[in-house]
Design a protein around this motif. Structure first.
Motif, PDB file in Angstrom:
ATOM      1  N   ILE A 262      22.334 -96.746  -0.358  1.00 13.12           N
ATOM      2  CA  ILE A 262      20.917 -96.582  -0.014  1.00 13.12           C
ATOM      3  C   ILE A 262      20.577 -97.083   1.382  1.00 13.12           C
ATOM      4  O   ILE A 262      19.498 -96.786   1.901  1.00 13.12           O
ATOM      5  N   GLU A 263      21.478 -97.826   1.995  1.00 14.91           N
ATOM      6  CA  GLU A 263      21.170 -98.498   3.261  1.00 14.91           C
ATOM      7  C   GLU A 263      20.770 -97.523   4.361  1.00 14.91           C
ATOM      8  O   GLU A 263      19.812 -97.760   5.108  1.00 14.91           O
ATOM      9  N   ASN A 264      21.484 -96.415   4.476  1.00 11.44           N
ATOM     10  CA  ASN A 264      21.270 -95.492   5.591  1.00 11.44           C
ATOM     11  C   ASN A 264      20.542 -94.216   5.193  1.00 11.44           C
ATOM     12  O   ASN A 264      20.581 -93.224   5.922  1.00 11.44           O
ATOM     13  N   ILE A 265      19.878 -94.227   4.055  1.00 10.93           N
ATOM     14  CA  ILE A 265      19.133 -93.046   3.624  1.00 10.93           C
ATOM     15  C   ILE A 265      17.982 -92.787   4.591  1.00 10.93           C
ATOM     16  O   ILE A 265      17.264 -93.709   4.991  1.00 10.93           O
ATOM     17  N   SER A 266      17.803 -91.533   4.953  1.00  7.46           N
ATOM     18  CA  SER A 266      16.703 -91.145   5.836  1.00  7.46           C
ATOM     19  C   SER A 266      15.501 -90.738   4.986  1.00  7.46           C
ATOM     20  O   SER A 266      15.610 -89.865   4.118  1.00  7.46           O
ATOM     21  N   VAL A 267      14.371 -91.384   5.225  1.00 10.88           N
ATOM     22  CA  VAL A 267      13.142 -91.074   4.493  1.00 10.88           C
ATOM     23  C   VAL A 267      12.025 -90.794   5.487  1.00 10.88           C
ATOM     24  O   VAL A 267      12.097 -91.173   6.658  1.00 10.88           O
ATOM     25  N   GLN A 268      10.996 -90.134   4.998  1.00  6.44           N
ATOM     26  CA  GLN A 268       9.839 -89.808   5.831  1.00  6.44           C
ATOM     27  C   GLN A 268       8.572 -90.267   5.125  1.00  6.44           C
ATOM     28  O   GLN A 268       8.399 -90.027   3.927  1.00  6.44           O
ATOM     29  N   LYS A 269       7.698 -90.926   5.857  1.00  7.77           N
ATOM     30  CA  LYS A 269       6.456 -91.430   5.273  1.00  7.77           C
ATOM     31  C   LYS A 269       5.437 -90.294   5.185  1.00  7.77           C
ATOM     32  O   LYS A 269       5.068 -89.692   6.194  1.00  7.77           O
ATOM     33  N   LEU A 270       4.988 -90.012   3.950  1.00  4.33           N
ATOM     34  CA  LEU A 270       3.985 -88.969   3.727  1.00  4.33           C
ATOM     35  C   LEU A 270       2.572 -89.531   3.695  1.00  4.33           C
ATOM     36  O   LEU A 270       1.620 -88.844   4.066  1.00  4.33           O
ATOM     37  N   THR A 271       2.421 -90.768   3.220  1.00  2.00           N
ATOM     38  CA  THR A 271       1.108 -91.420   3.186  1.00  2.00           C
ATOM     39  C   THR A 271       1.277 -92.883   3.563  1.00  2.00           C
ATOM     40  O   THR A 271       2.335 -93.471   3.333  1.00  2.00           O
ATOM     41  N   PRO A 272       0.247 -93.499   4.109  1.00  2.00           N
ATOM     42  CA  PRO A 272       0.279 -94.944   4.336  1.00  2.00           C
ATOM     43  C   PRO A 272      -0.143 -95.678   3.070  1.00  2.00           C
ATOM     44  O   PRO A 272      -0.440 -95.061   2.047  1.00  2.00           O
ATOM     45  N   GLU A 273      -0.186 -96.996   3.130  1.00  4.88           N
ATOM     46  CA  GLU A 273      -0.775 -97.765   2.042  1.00  4.88           C
ATOM     47  C   GLU A 273      -2.279 -97.565   2.091  1.00  4.88           C
ATOM     48  O   GLU A 273      -2.902 -97.681   3.140  1.00  4.88           O
ATOM     49  N   TYR A 274      -2.868 -97.263   0.952  1.00  2.00           N
ATOM     50  CA  TYR A 274      -4.281 -96.907   0.921  1.00  2.00           C
ATOM     51  C   TYR A 274      -5.179 -98.104   1.206  1.00  2.00           C
ATOM     52  O   TYR A 274      -4.978 -99.195   0.675  1.00  2.00           O
ATOM     53  N   LYS A 275      -6.166 -97.870   2.067  1.00  2.00           N
ATOM     54  CA  LYS A 275      -7.237 -98.818   2.324  1.00  2.00           C
ATOM     55  C   LYS A 275      -8.546 -98.038   2.386  1.00  2.00           C
ATOM     56  O   LYS A 275      -8.555 -96.822   2.549  1.00  2.00           O
ATOM     57  N   ILE A 276      -9.661 -98.747   2.297  1.00  2.00           N
ATOM     58  CA  ILE A 276     -10.968 -98.092   2.321  1.00  2.00           C
ATOM     59  C   ILE A 276     -11.128 -97.267   3.595  1.00  2.00           C
ATOM     60  O   ILE A 276     -10.815 -97.726   4.688  1.00  2.00           O
ATOM     61  N   GLY A 277     -11.613 -96.043   3.443  1.00  6.91           N
ATOM     62  CA  GLY A 277     -11.957 -95.219   4.593  1.00  6.91           C
ATOM     63  C   GLY A 277     -10.798 -94.499   5.235  1.00  6.91           C
ATOM     64  O   GLY A 277     -10.966 -93.867   6.278  1.00  6.91           O
ATOM     65  N   MET A 278      -9.606 -94.556   4.637  1.00  6.59           N
ATOM     66  CA  MET A 278      -8.454 -93.882   5.232  1.00  6.59           C
ATOM     67  C   MET A 278      -8.551 -92.376   5.061  1.00  6.59           C
ATOM     68  O   MET A 278      -9.160 -91.872   4.129  1.00  6.59           O
ATOM     69  N   GLU A 279      -7.908 -91.666   5.974  1.00  5.27           N
ATOM     70  CA  GLU A 279      -7.809 -90.225   5.838  1.00  5.27           C
ATOM     71  C   GLU A 279      -6.958 -89.900   4.615  1.00  5.27           C
ATOM     72  O   GLU A 279      -6.053 -90.664   4.256  1.00  5.27           O
ATOM     73  N   PRO A 280      -7.221 -88.776   3.956  1.00 10.30           N
ATOM     74  CA  PRO A 280      -6.480 -88.435   2.737  1.00 10.30           C
ATOM     75  C   PRO A 280      -4.971 -88.393   2.919  1.00 10.30           C
ATOM     76  O   PRO A 280      -4.240 -88.796   2.043  1.00 10.30           O
ATOM     77  N   LEU A 281      -4.494 -87.908   4.058  1.00 10.23           N
ATOM     78  CA  LEU A 281      -3.060 -87.835   4.298  1.00 10.23           C
ATOM     79  C   LEU A 281      -2.769 -88.166   5.752  1.00 10.23           C
ATOM     80  O   LEU A 281      -3.670 -88.179   6.599  1.00 10.23           O
ATOM     81  N   VAL A 282      -1.509 -88.462   6.031  1.00 13.94           N
ATOM     82  CA  VAL A 282      -1.100 -88.671   7.415  1.00 13.94           C
ATOM     83  C   VAL A 282      -1.183 -87.332   8.136  1.00 13.94           C
ATOM     84  O   VAL A 282      -0.502 -86.383   7.773  1.00 13.94           O
ATOM     85  N   LYS A 283      -2.057 -87.250   9.144  1.00 11.34           N
ATOM     86  CA  LYS A 283      -2.266 -85.966   9.812  1.00 11.34           C
ATOM     87  C   LYS A 283      -1.085 -85.598  10.698  1.00 11.34           C
ATOM     88  O   LYS A 283      -0.662 -84.452  10.744  1.00 11.34           O
TER      89      LYS A 283
END
Length: 476
Positions: A262-283
């Motif tokens: 798992i050390e070198n697995i490539s991942v992509q962030k689709l959403t951030p950690e939710y906080k008040i007023g955030m956009e629905p998705l990473v634009k």
């Protein structure tokens, strides 16, 4: 009707779950007919269920359009910016925010309803002007007539023990205030057992209306009970016989995945950690990153889902994220992993059922690590229709009344990883042997408390959290 289908029906009836199979087969027929005509299918919408999310992690949906809405900006400024943290707010915290009594009552009502997945009644109950204690004393007949509450929902509402994590998290609220104070002063107390620390705990205990017995019972609920067989670093659901023993469950790896897997697995962030007023998705499309960067400083929990639209996956994600405040106290980050990206599905899933970061594992390498190097897959017929454990899991998740659909690949099984900080390796992994198996939360939290190393600040926070627990239990 083919001979194999007749044999299937006979076998399932003999196994004692023919009724469930019939219901699912009939449902699948409706699904196929509907999708061939309209292209997509939402079962709960098709059966006139409320479109309102009953236990959403969106702060805006949790607060609603009532008297709490004017507090949104102040909540954001003071760090009360997600639903699990907001629900552990004590009366002392409310006083610091200068909340009116009506606002306190509204928050109490909404927290209680959120624990039980009954948020569709929040606006009406808030507007009626009654406190939570008064609402709980209303007769079942009046609950049905005044709030148009369904009979099953009434039973869930008057049951004061089900789905309620508020008492489990009271001490964490005290720890949170202590942590904020400690960071503001930029110093660490020499002893968490000092008189000043004890005075903080006693002050919190006086402001907390909950009884010691209720807190003791709630804490005990999260502990691993006597006689529980601890699985160590690898866990999985039971391997029960299927179709009267004619179908064997698939084998699973009983060895923890090597860190190198798992050390070198490539991942992509689709959403951030939710906080008040955030956009629905990473634009903007986030660049890929190496998975090991996520746990370089802090331990991390990775929940690998089959499909974000699956009701069993949504229910599991919801119950894990509901304990966010507890994982925060233990210094553990929360991530969900998907193996395919369907934007509409991510949008429906986050932040309603999961408010943490959502990652895309395009190469499905986390899933391969769970399967011992191979993708853990199983066909719908053998893995679900002929599997009483999977049918039971589906029934358990269905009780949440969450919306769900059948979009995406649903035969790749998921699981859970707990990874220590730095290169300390995989502390725990759970494999979804049967569709809908959930990692036992008591086991996960027990492992989290054992994970090392903690930072100096986290050790002080955790020690204070434990001392607060002991104080509530009368152990001092």
């Amino acid at each position: 009707m083919t001979r194999s289908l007749i044999l299937l029906i006979v076998m399932t009836i003999r196994a004692g779950f023919g009724r469930q199979i019939y219901t699912i087969l009939r449902y699948e027929a409706v699904y196929a007919k509907y999708t061939s005509k309209f292209g997509s299918f939402h079962p709960t919408k098709a059966t006139n269920y409320s479109k309102e999310i009953m236990a959403s992690f969106s702060v805006e949906e949790f607060i609603g359009n009532g008297i709490l809405k004017e507090l949104l900006q102040k909540l954001l400024e003071e760090g009360w910016d997600d639903v699990p943290t907001l629900k552990i707010m004590s009366s002392e915290d409310m006083d610091l925010l200068y909340m009116t009594q009506k606002q306190k009552d509204a928050l109490g009502i909404r927290s209680y309803l959120h624990d039980r997945g009954l948020m569709q009644y929040a606006d009406k109950m808030e507007d009626c002007g009654k406190t939570l204690a008064e609402l709980l004393n209303i007769s079942t007949v009046d609950l049905g007539t005044q709030f148009e509450m369904k009979r099953g929902h009434i039973a869930r509402f008057i049951d004061r023990t089900r789905f309620d994590d508020s008492f489990k998290l009271r001490a964490i609220a005290a720890r949170r205030r202590f942590s904020m104070k400690m960071h503001r002063e930029d110093s660490i107390p020499k002893s968490v057992g000092s008189n000043s620390s004890n005075s903080i705990m006693r002050s919190h205990a006086r402001s907390n209306p909950a009884s010691d017995r209720s807190i003791e019972q709630s804490i005990a609920d999260m502990k691993i009970k006597d006689g529980y067989v601890f699985k160590g670093i690898v866990g999985a659901g039971p391997a029960e016989p299927r179709a009267c023993g004619c179908v064997n469950p698939p084998p699973i790896s009983d060895q923890v995945a090597p860190y190198s897997a798992i050390e070198n697995i490539s991942v992509q962030k689709l959403t951030p950690e939710y906080k008040i007023g955030m956009e629905p998705l990473v634009k903007t499309k986030a660049p890929p990153l190496k998975a090991s960067e996520l746990w370089s400083d802090k331990p991390a929990l990775f929940l690998c889902l089959r499909r974000p639209g699956c009701i069993m996956c949504r229910a599991e994600a919801h119950q894990v994220y509901s304990r966010k405040a507890m994982f925060d106290a233990l210094g553990v980050q929360l991530f969900t992993i998907l193996h395919e990206h369907i934007e509409s599905e991510v949008k429906d899933f986050w932040p309603r059922y999961w408010g943490g970061v959502v990652l895309l594992d395009r190469g499905r390498d986390f899933y391969k690590a769970l399967g011992g190097g191979k993708l853990p897959k199983e066909k719908f017929l053998a893995g679900f229709l002929l599997n009483p454990r999977a049918l039971s899991n589906f029934k358990r998740a269905k009780a949440t009344e969450f919306e769900y659909n059948f979009k995406g690949e649903g035969e790749i099984k998921g699981g859970l990883f707990l990874v220590g900080s730095g290169k300390s390796g995989i502390a725990y992994q759970f494999i979804e042997r049967n569709f809908g198996d959930w990692a036992p939360l008591a086991e996960v939290i027990e492992i989290c408390t054992q994970m090392k190393p903690f930072t100096k600040v986290q050790l002080v926070e955790l020690s204070f959290y434990q001392n607060t627990m002991f104080f509530f239990l009368g152990a001092e």
